[in-house]
Design a protein around this motif. Structure first.
Motif, PDB file in Angstrom:
ATOM      1  N   SER A  89       0.827  -1.215   0.000  1.00 46.45           N
ATOM      2  CA  SER A  89       0.000   0.000   0.000  1.00 46.45           C
ATOM      3  C   SER A  89       0.862   1.266   0.000  1.00 46.45           C
ATOM      4  O   SER A  89       0.489   2.271  -0.587  1.00 46.45           O
TER       5      SER A  89
ATOM      6  N   GLN B 209       2.244   1.731  -3.511  1.00 43.84           N
ATOM      7  CA  GLN B 209       1.174   2.207  -4.382  1.00 43.84           C
ATOM      8  C   GLN B 209       0.910   3.693  -4.119  1.00 43.84           C
ATOM      9  O   GLN B 209       0.772   4.483  -5.049  1.00 43.84           O
ATOM     10  N   ALA B 210       0.869   4.054  -2.844  1.00 41.98           N
ATOM     11  CA  ALA B 210       0.579   5.453  -2.512  1.00 41.98           C
ATOM     12  C   ALA B 210       1.670   6.372  -3.050  1.00 41.98           C
ATOM     13  O   ALA B 210       1.384   7.424  -3.622  1.00 41.98           O
TER      14      ALA B 210
ATOM     15  N   LYS C  13       1.147   6.563  -6.788  1.00 39.84           N
ATOM     16  CA  LYS C  13      -0.050   7.305  -7.164  1.00 39.84           C
ATOM     17  C   LYS C  13       0.214   8.797  -7.157  1.00 39.84           C
ATOM     18  O   LYS C  13      -0.264   9.547  -7.988  1.00 39.84           O
TER      19      LYS C  13
ATOM     20  N   ASN D  86       2.676  10.076  -7.943  1.00 37.25           N
ATOM     21  CA  ASN D  86       3.651  10.329  -8.987  1.00 37.25           C
ATOM     22  C   ASN D  86       5.020  10.668  -8.434  1.00 37.25           C
ATOM     23  O   ASN D  86       5.720  11.535  -8.942  1.00 37.25           O
TER      24      ASN D  86
END
Ligand code: ADP
Ligand code: MG
Length: 609
Positions: free
Chosen positions: A321, A324-325, A328, A330
């Motif tokens: 997670s 991914q964060a 996300k 960028n």
């Protein structure tokens, strides 16, 4: 024959128990703040004088106590929080042992004022050394106020053991923030010697974190969130560019309780892989919710470890997670510290293999001899000093054969694409950009990651020293205290001999590791990270002593390379290059990170097609 066994008087038993629960003023703050939260308070105020050595006052607006409870609460094992064994496995409160107040009352002067909303008047109880001195009606607001004075007045050994006000107060702030960050919906205030340091209104989590970190921090936070059957995860991590050189801002909470975990820490570090500068640590505020049946908080009254039944699963959830964060938002693709300087390869070239330089070396080269002769010529004020600090300049009775076998020197290959001519190294041409040194050569350009080069050189020298005698240690003027978990304590002491041979001197007191001396090469700001790295090595690597020794040497070398380097000093950099090439093998650090990279003219030519 007379019987010898006697029962200890209650106040002595309490004093002994207090040694476990209350180690310093910060422990009192933690216990009393937790009691206030358990009492349902929405506002908790902490006032301290002299880092808690003279006075600690905690005022809450919780449910208060009846006049009887106001005395009973100081008895050992007196608790309102559990009444049957099963309660232990479904704890919703912070406290449950009924030890804290009895312990505090045994070793300090305590005054309690408390009133329940339903009572007309409040109760004042004063206790000194477990003896009730005053117990009377009083006028006071709803809620509870504790005033603790003269902590450890009757345990001089403990009192003398306390650190400076600055250190004790920093422990207090740590505990205060841990509680405050676990409970954003409660307002907290902390004052020291009359100055308000934190005034945290009740807020949503993000706001609470920003209030703690400072107002510019809002933009730095990246939210994380994940819900599974086993664990609910939420919180924030800081963008990699705001990472710190210390582990100060790393918070884990489970069910609103702060804890430490080097295992979960590893998951987070992994999620940041490739995004952090060397020697920097990510900041994070991670909140887990797990069924109370699946954790064991009962490990030790003062320790911050918690056992998780499903820790492997939680590890992977954390890793995925956070990765991914970061992605996300960028962050991952835009930051690559390995290419932070102006030297940026076009995308199309990144996947092409880069041929690395193979350098001719002189197998008779003796680093000690040449270093001292260079030093006597008076050159290299920067790097030479560092080398000397590491004990390199010392006249060691050192037999080359001992280490030649450890570092096999490769034969020079005839068709090496890029070659550095060491004979002309005084005219060595190079430029420095950031952490990189660019060296033109007939066949192209060679780039050195200076910090890694430094690390490799230091490692090689440490290694050569270490195989002939223990590393030299420097005694610290101000010993460093590091809190260890029980596992860490065991691991550290299991490897005591090795660590002492590496130049560390230390002692253990109450679960704190007191570092009294460190290998000479380490400097102030590199000591703490080095010890933390070693602890991680000990924890995660199930390896032989020989490999462990190698890893610890790498830890020391890597930490020593976190210092500021004097690359603008031409002579310093020149020596860095020469000494790197003299190593013979220098393409990667021992744990496989690239030190040198090169680009041939042909590849450069392609760039202009
Ligand atoms: P524990 O928290 O493990 O129960 P303590 O010694 O910390 O043990 O506290 C004993 C008891 O005193 C608690 O169970 C609670 O009933 C009462 N108590 C302590 N502090 C407060 C407070 N601030 N407000 C109301 N009750 C309190
Ligand atoms: Mg308690």
């Amino acid at each position: 024959m007379q019987n010898k066994i006697q029962r200890l008087p209650e106040h002595i038993a309490n004093q002994i128990a207090a040694g476990e629960v209350i180690q310093r003023p910060a422990s009192v703050i933690k216990e009393l703040m937790e009691n206030s939260i358990d009492a349902g308070s929405t506002h908790v105020e902490v006032n301290i004088t002299d880092a808690g050595k003279s006075m600690i006052q905690i005022i809450d607006n919780g449910v208060g106590m009846s006049s009887t409870d106001a005395v009973t609460c100081f008895e050992r094992h007196a608790t309102s929080k559990i009444s049957k064994v099963e309660d232990l496995f479904d704890l919703t409160t912070k406290g449950f042992r009924g030890e804290a107040l009895a312990s505090i009352a045994a070793i300090a002067h305590v005054e309690l004022r408390t009133k329940r909303a339903e009572d007309e008047t409040g109760r004042l109880v004063r206790i000194e050394g477990s003896q009730v001195k005053i117990n009377e009606e009083t006028v006071c607001p709803n809620g509870t106020q504790f005033e603790i004075k003269n902590l450890f007045y009757n345990v001089p050994a403990r009192r003398n053991f306390l650190k400076s006000d600055k250190i004790e107060f920093s422990h207090i702030t740590d505990e205060f923030l841990r509680v405050a960050l676990a409970h954003p919906s409660i307002s907290f205030k902390l004052s020291h010697n009359g100055t308000v340091l934190y005034d945290l209104r009740d807020a949503v989590l993000r706001r609470r974190i920003v209030d703690v970190l400072g107002k510019n921090s809002n933009d730095r936070l990246v939210p994380i969130e994940e819900t599974t059957d086993i664990v609910e995860l939420h919180g924030f991590v800081l963008k990699p560019e705001f990472s710190k050189k210390t582990r100060g801002e790393q918070y884990f909470f489970v069910n609103d309780r702060f804890f430490k975990s080097s295992y979960f820490n590893h998951a987070i570090t992994k999620a940041y892989e490739g995004l952090l500068k060397e020697g920097y640590f990510p900041s994070f505020f991670v909140y887990l919710k797990v069924s109370n049946h699946k954790i064991d908080v009962n490990v030790h009254p003062t320790k911050t470890e918690i056992k998780f039944e499903e820790e492997k699963f939680i590890y992977s959830i954390l890793l995925s997670s956070i990765r991914q964060a970061l992605g996300k938002f960028n962050i991952s693709p835009t930051l690559d510290f390995d290419r932070e300087s102006s030297f940026d390869l076009p995308l199309s070239m990144r996947d092409q293999p880069v041929t690395e330089p193979k350098i001719a070396v002189n197998p008779d080269f003796n680093p000690f001899r040449s270093e001292s002769s260079r030093a006597s010529q008076g050159v290299g004020n920067g790097f030479t000093t560092a080398i000397k600090n590491a004990g390199f300049g010392k006249d060691l009775n050192f037999d080359q054969k001992d280490w030649a076998s450890f570092y096999e020197i490769k034969e020079e290959k005839p068709n090496d694409p890029i070659k550095l001519d060491l004979n002309t190294d005084t005219n060595l041409d190079f430029i420095v950009k950031g952490n990189y040194v660019f060296i033109p050569s007939q066949l192209g350009i060679t780039v050195i990651n200076a910090r890694r080069a430094y690390e490799l050189i230091v490692h090689s020298e440490l290694f050569k020293n270490f195989i002939v005698k223990p590393l030299d240690s420097q005694i610290l003027l101000f010993p460093i205290s590091i809190e260890l978990s029980r596992t860490q304590e065991t691991l550290w002491m299991d490897n005591e001999l090795l660590l002492r041979q590496m130049g560390f001197s230390f002692s253990l007191s109450n679960g704190d590791l007191q570092i009294e001396g460190v290998p000479e090469i380490l400097q102030d700001e590199t000591i703490q990270p080095c010890i933390e790295e070693i602890l991680q090595t000990l924890e995660f690597e199930d390896i032989t002593v020989r490999d462990l020794a190698q890893s610890v040497l790498i830890n020391i070398a890597r930490s020593s390379a976190m210092k500021r380097m004097d690359l603008q000093n031409k002579e310093y950099t020149r020596q860095l290059i020469v000494r790197l090439y003299e190593l013979g093998e220098f393409e990667t650090t021992l744990d496989g990170r690239k030190v040198v990279s090169s680009i041939s003219l042909e590849e450069l030519g392609n760039k202009f097609n």
